[in-house]
Design a protein around this motif. Structure first.
Motif, PDB file in Angstrom:
ATOM      1  N   VAL A 281      36.665  38.858  33.187  1.00 44.39           N
ATOM      2  CA  VAL A 281      37.951  38.421  33.728  1.00 44.39           C
ATOM      3  C   VAL A 281      38.511  39.462  34.685  1.00 44.39           C
ATOM      4  O   VAL A 281      39.107  39.132  35.718  1.00 44.39           O
ATOM      5  CB  VAL A 281      38.946  38.127  32.583  1.00 44.39           C
ATOM      6  CG1 VAL A 281      40.327  37.776  33.135  1.00 44.39           C
ATOM      7  CG2 VAL A 281      38.433  36.986  31.713  1.00 44.39           C
ATOM      8  N   ALA A 282      38.272  40.744  34.386  1.00 43.03           N
ATOM      9  CA  ALA A 282      38.777  41.826  35.246  1.00 43.03           C
ATOM     10  C   ALA A 282      38.132  41.820  36.620  1.00 43.03           C
ATOM     11  O   ALA A 282      38.665  42.422  37.560  1.00 43.03           O
ATOM     12  CB  ALA A 282      38.555  43.182  34.579  1.00 43.03           C
ATOM     13  N   GLY A 283      36.995  41.144  36.766  1.00 46.63           N
ATOM     14  CA  GLY A 283      36.381  41.037  38.084  1.00 46.63           C
ATOM     15  C   GLY A 283      37.310  40.427  39.106  1.00 46.63           C
ATOM     16  O   GLY A 283      37.130  40.606  40.321  1.00 46.63           O
ATOM     17  N   GLY A 284      38.325  39.721  38.622  1.00 47.01           N
ATOM     18  CA  GLY A 284      39.284  39.100  39.533  1.00 47.01           C
ATOM     19  C   GLY A 284      40.187  40.076  40.255  1.00 47.01           C
ATOM     20  O   GLY A 284      40.869  39.685  41.219  1.00 47.01           O
ATOM     21  N   VAL A 285      40.216  41.352  39.825  1.00 44.43           N
ATOM     22  CA  VAL A 285      41.042  42.337  40.540  1.00 44.43           C
ATOM     23  C   VAL A 285      40.600  42.430  41.997  1.00 44.43           C
ATOM     24  O   VAL A 285      41.420  42.556  42.911  1.00 44.43           O
ATOM     25  CB  VAL A 285      40.954  43.716  39.851  1.00 44.43           C
ATOM     26  CG1 VAL A 285      41.683  44.775  40.668  1.00 44.43           C
ATOM     27  CG2 VAL A 285      41.542  43.648  38.446  1.00 44.43           C
ATOM     28  N   VAL A 286      39.308  42.385  42.216  1.00 48.45           N
ATOM     29  CA  VAL A 286      38.776  42.424  43.590  1.00 48.45           C
ATOM     30  C   VAL A 286      39.329  41.257  44.400  1.00 48.45           C
ATOM     31  O   VAL A 286      39.657  41.401  45.591  1.00 48.45           O
ATOM     32  CB  VAL A 286      37.235  42.374  43.556  1.00 48.45           C
ATOM     33  CG1 VAL A 286      36.667  42.301  44.970  1.00 48.45           C
ATOM     34  CG2 VAL A 286      36.682  43.573  42.811  1.00 48.45           C
TER      35      VAL A 286
END
Length: 393
Positions: free
Chosen positions: A138-143
């Motif tokens: 889910v943290a991949g969405g920071v990009v």
């Protein structure tokens, strides 16, 4: 790091690329829809159709992955992303609202397949690292917070054929890059994951924890998408300049995904229900800020709260969901969850344009309060009953 990290990192990077494409559309679709649509109330229809595509694809995606494996399904999803972005670009070039909407339906189908990345990550690690793996993906969405909106603006004038056509072609390139990453993912065969005896859908849905995990994720996601979809229209309607939309969407997306670096730890420490409940409170806080004014800082701070609240509700709901099924039931339960969650999200996104056009920004925000209150009370009640049952046994 934990065992299975290669697969988790590949899935997190693929998530970043997929969400960059989705955020790009979220930044532009409603504004461009308003210029293409025959009726202003249909401005958010491209976004709504993107969410409908996600809901429609969720069940076929699960069936395909059960038969052919996760990777095959993920590659097909990314291919839909390439096709959808290209069609949206062509529709924009031709001035065709219908083609523009259809392209977003296909793009949403891409997300319908990609939403299983987090479950695949959970399956790639041992049980002690499940929540952490989900949070990393889910943290991949920071990009996406920076790539999506920036590509939307950078591609505005790439082609003389029309504004923002280049943005959607860049979006297609993101999906091509995702295809390359996903081809390197190595996961367990579907047959080994699904071995064992599975309960019926009726038996599964009789579990209070399963129902509350679906309700929490559905309400959190629906509130977020309804408000986010209408925000660019509301900002322009209040007289704010068009360039002010990009940083608001960027910081909203940062709020959505940056907490994932520690949400997994919080879930392990305090439990998934408490994290979901915190998310609902933060989403109610967003409503308070959104109603307090119409300046740039009101929109920015409200959208950050909206993002953080979504993250807590969604990650908490997903973590709770993984505790409610056996290995043989995971694809069935995940498909039910995705279909129900994005079915409600689709309904909320469809209503966003109509609510804003007819009743305005304040009413749209007030409309989400009863749903948040219901989800919060239901989560507290279910957790309390579960604790009482444990004390008795």
């Amino acid at each position: 790091m934990f065992p299975g990290r290669r697969n988790v990192l590949l899935l997190a990077a693929s998530q970043a690329l997929m969400l960059s494409a989705i955020v790009l559309s979220m930044s532009l679709a409603a504004i461009l829809g308003a210029t293409l649509a025959p009726d202003k109330s249909l401005a958010t229809l491209p976004v709504a159709m993107m969410v409908i595509g996600t809901a429609i694809a969720s069940l076929p995606a699960a069936m395909l992955m059960r038969r052919r494996g996760r990777r095959t399904g993920f590659l097909m999803g990314a291919a839909l992303g390439v096709a959808g972005s290209t069609l949206a670009a062509y529709g924009l070039w031709q001035g065709s609202f219908a083609l523009f909407v259809l392209g977003h339906l296909m793009l949403g189908s891409y997300q319908g397949f990609a939403n299983y990345y987090r479950f695949a990550a959970a399956e790639a690690v041992d049980a002690s690292h499940t929540t952490r793996a989900i949070a990393w993906v889910v943290a991949g969405g920071v990009v996406a917070a920076f790539v999506g909106p920036q590509l939307a603006q950078w591609g505005r004038d790439w082609l003389v054929s029309g504004p923002f056509v280049g943005s959607y072609l860049a979006q297609a390139a993101l999906s091509v890059a995702a295809l390359g990453l996903l081809s390197q993912v190595r996961l367990k065969p579907a047959a080994s994951v699904a071995a064992g005896t599975a309960r019926s859908v009726r038996e599964l849905l009789s579990q209070p924890l399963l129902l509350i995990s679906i309700l929490g994720a559905a309400v959190g996601y629906s509130v977020m998408i309804m408000v986010m979809t209408a925000t660019p229209l509301a900002m322009l309607g209040c007289g704010l300049p068009g360039q002010s939309v990009t940083p608001v969407i960027q910081w909203h997306v940062v709020g959505m995904f940056a907490p994932s670096f520690f949400t997994g730890h919080l879930v392990k420490r305090f439990g998934a229900p408490r994290i979901m409940q915190t998310g609902f409170v933060l989403l109610l806080g967003h409503v308070t800020v959104a109603l307090s004014g119409l300046a740039f800082l009101h929109f920015a701070s409200a959208l950050v709260l909206l993002g953080v609240g979504w993250n807590f509700a969604f990650v908490g709901g997903t973590a709770l969901l993984t505790q409610t099924y056996r290995p043989a039931e995971q694809l069935k339960v995940q498909a039910i969850n995705e279909f129900l969650v994005f079915g409600l999200v689709a309904a909320s996104s469809l209503s966003a344009g109509w609510l804003y056009d007819r009743y305005g920004w304040s009413t749209l925000n007030l409309a989400v309060v009863p749903f948040l209150a219901l989800a919060l009370l239901a989560s507290i009640g279910t957790e309390w009953k579960a604790l009482r049952l444990r004390e008795r046994t």
